[in-house]
Design an enzyme around this catalytic site. Sequence first.
Site, PDB file in Angstrom:
ATOM      1  CE1 TYR A 270      -3.845   2.317   0.751  1.00 33.00           C
ATOM      2  CE2 TYR A 270      -2.541   3.099   2.612  1.00 33.00           C
ATOM      3  CZ  TYR A 270      -3.627   3.223   1.773  1.00 33.00           C
ATOM      4  OH  TYR A 270      -4.497   4.261   1.943  1.00 33.00           O
TER       5      TYR A 270
ATOM      6  CE  LYS B  26      -3.840   5.048  -1.539  1.00 30.53           C
ATOM      7  NZ  LYS B  26      -4.842   5.547  -2.513  1.00 30.53           N
TER       8      LYS B  26
END
Length: 306
Positions: free
Chosen positions: A167, A171
Amino acid sequence: MTDQQPLNDKVILVTGAGGGIGRAIALEAAKAGARVVVNDLGASLGGQRESSDAAAAVVSEIERMGGTAVANGDSVADPDGARAMVRQATDAFGRLDAVLNNAGILRDGFFHKMTYEDFDAVVKVHLYGSFNTSRAAADVFRDQNAGSLIHMTSTSGLIGNLAQANYSAAKLGVAALSKSIALDLARWNVRSNCIAPFAWSRMTSSIKVDSPEQEARVNRMKAMVPEKIAPLALHLASDAGADVTGQIFAVRNNEIFLMSQSRPVRSVHAGDGWSIDAVRERAIPALRAAFVPLDVSADVFCWDPV
């Protein structure tokens, strides 16, 4: 909806809008006068398809309050799906003015336990998904000589977090993607910005609570409702936000932050070049005072939201 609405006649595509932040932005966009393409795959937090009703339910909410919206169930991770949702916007409403890249999944795990499949799946949705929808919209925006892309990044990537290598990588990649888009498409008046949202949603509900401190942190997050993210996002989508591009913001309850972007903080120079010994003896000691600590997001945003 009146002529005074800030998004009157705008067409906005919101991905992952079946719940949480995406749903809140879609509803607020409609209240502000926009016509909305509500995209949601109807997937679980981990990305497995569960229901096809999520987008339609939000469209029904918008229609009940007098707004205009259409539902889309394509996957942002599929380039054809991204092109289909952009095409649906232009077919239904004749144009597309903004894309809010909000769709996401989580498959958390410590790096030494993370599988290729879990890394790949998260990067595909967040980073490739943002690329796919933005790339599909870019052709429309260039023809219109205008458009806005708003991408959801995260302090997990901008600062760091435990057990989120997939993640966090995705991001931080989204932030770099947004900056590149802002540079490449500026000549066509297309802007691209990021928001790192703090809000209680399905994405944050997976945070492990294994200490009183974590429980207190989660309780503070529960007070940060998704609707708090919408005003900044929709300003960036509006004509009034046309002079803002290439920026990274964060929103935490009633606070809006402008986040820094990587720049040199300290340097050392050796006129005759560096040896391994010189790096050890001179360079690292001189630079060490400016080293970035192994912070996680909660270490940096350590005060209670207001």
